[in-house]
Design an enzyme around this catalytic site. Structure first.
Site, mmCIF file in Angstrom:
data_model
loop_
_atom_site.group_PDB
_atom_site.id
_atom_site.type_symbol
_atom_site.label_atom_id
_atom_site.label_comp_id
_atom_site.label_asym_id
_atom_site.label_seq_id
_atom_site.Cartn_x
_atom_site.Cartn_y
_atom_site.Cartn_z
ATOM 1 N N CYS A 102 0.820 -1.216 0.000
ATOM 2 C CA CYS A 102 0.000 0.000 0.000
ATOM 3 C C CYS A 102 0.853 1.265 0.000
ATOM 4 O O CYS A 102 1.680 1.456 0.892
ATOM 5 C CB CYS A 102 -0.915 -0.017 1.225
ATOM 6 S SG CYS A 102 -1.829 1.513 1.472
ATOM 7 N N TYR A 108 -5.455 5.236 -9.014
ATOM 8 C CA TYR A 108 -6.579 4.406 -8.567
ATOM 9 C C TYR A 108 -7.867 4.788 -9.298
ATOM 10 O O TYR A 108 -8.663 3.919 -9.654
ATOM 11 C CB TYR A 108 -6.776 4.546 -7.056
ATOM 12 C CG TYR A 108 -5.772 3.786 -6.240
ATOM 13 C CD1 TYR A 108 -6.033 2.486 -5.805
ATOM 14 C CD2 TYR A 108 -4.543 4.353 -5.898
ATOM 15 C CE1 TYR A 108 -5.111 1.769 -5.066
ATOM 16 C CE2 TYR A 108 -3.614 3.654 -5.151
ATOM 17 C CZ TYR A 108 -3.900 2.357 -4.738
ATOM 18 O OH TYR A 108 -2.974 1.654 -4.007
#
Length: 329
Positions: free
Chosen positions: A63, A195
């Site tokens: 992440c 994203y």
């Protein structure tokens, strides 16, 4: 990527139908601050004093948001003062799992929990919201201080100065105002932009995300043709917030998220800049490409339904960046 609803787990992906195919990121749920004396920070409640051994990080090496916290933990000299539990890279129907079979994953070092949601529920049994990383946990009060990476790195930047004896400042007072619009553009179009492109479920939503992404990369390339760092000759949090996206770009975002107009290695200044930051003392150890590649390609079955983990580019992050020429005289 499920979520908790009134303390109950639901395997539920982001709802893009109601947003016209657009990916909309959820807000962080816990917004307290660790401060030097335990007083309240800009949000949340007080009572979280900076002390060695009191706090623990739950992170994923995959992440980019959690990566920010790991980098600042290394930069500020907090590795001996704040422990870390690393989740498994696969994020499937149960969300982040605290297993240790995958090399580099540690399991839960504090409570032996199986799922990260158990840590959220320990802090708030009726929790409603996404279960995300990073999580900054207070061992003494047994609760979550914060799961907002942008604020955790600012805590690490200054709250623990007397604990570590490290007074390096990546958010200096005189640069705070000019840093904000740079952070804002990079967050919206680059950090989150990849994203928004990758998780788009309509052509319109994808186009709306991918063009600003590359407009911003072109803008940053121009800045770095003249400046060594985003804010001039001094490295700041803006650089580290950008780095965690750039270091993943060619191996995952370029292909997996369809951000394929150019690679970072195709930008001379951006590529040299990424190498310099990667080679910064302590930073390379926070980068785990096995976790990064496996997580993205294996976890997102809405994008890669057969979960085939491909071979990926292997850029040489150890090549000399040669950016000293851009330092101020």
């Amino acid at each position: 990527m499920g979520l908790l609803v009134d303390g109950n787990w639901q395997d539920q992906w982001y709802d893009t139908k109601s947003s016209g195919g657009k990916f909309v990121r959820s807000e962080a749920s816990f917004r307290n601050w660790v401060t030097a004396d335990g007083s309240a920070g800009p949000s949340g409640e007080g009572g979280f004093k900076a002390e060695s051994g009191r706090y623990h990080l739950y992170v994923s090496y995959a992440c980019p948001w959690a990566h920010r916290a790991l980098i600042f933990r290394a930069l500020i000299g907090l590795t001996d003062h704040i422990g870390v539990s690393v989740v498994d890279p696969d994020m499937l129907s149960d969300g982040w799992e605290l297993k240790s079979a995958f090399p580099g994953a540690t399991g839960d070092k504090l409570y032996g929990a199986t799922f990260l949601r158990e840590i959220y529920l320990k802090a708030k049994p009726d929790m409603t919201g996404r279960v995300t990383v990073p999580v900054l946990w207070d061992i003494e009060r047994e609760t979550i201080v914060s799961n907002e990476s942008a604020e955790i790195i600012r805590m690490f930047n200054s709250a623990f100065n007397e604990v570590t004896g490290n007074h390096d400042d990546y958010w200096p007072e005189h640069l705070r105002a000019p840093i904000e619009p740079v952070n804002a553009r990079i967050y919206d179009t680059v950090n989150n932009g990849v994203y928004k492109a990758g998780f788009a479920t309509s052509q319109e939503a994808y186009d709306e995300a991918v063009h600003p992404l590359f407009d911003s990369l072109d803008w940053i390339e121009d800045i770095l043709s003249r400046n060594r760092y985003l804010m001039g000759d001094r490295i700041t949090e803006a650089d580290w917030r950008l780095f965690t996206t750039l270091v993943r770009f060619d191996k995952v975002y370029h292909t997996h998220f369809k951000c394929n107009r150019q690679r970072i290695v195709d930008y001379p200044n951006l590529w040299a800049y990424v190498r310099e930051l990667y080679q910064w003392p302590g930073v390379a150890e926070t980068v785990n490409f096995d976790h990064i590649v496996h997580h993205y390609y294996y976890s997102h079955d809405t994008i890669n339904p057969h979960r085939i983990v491909p071979i990926t580019a292997d850029p040489d992050f150890h090549a000399a960046p040669n950016r000293e020429r851009l330092s101020a005289a």
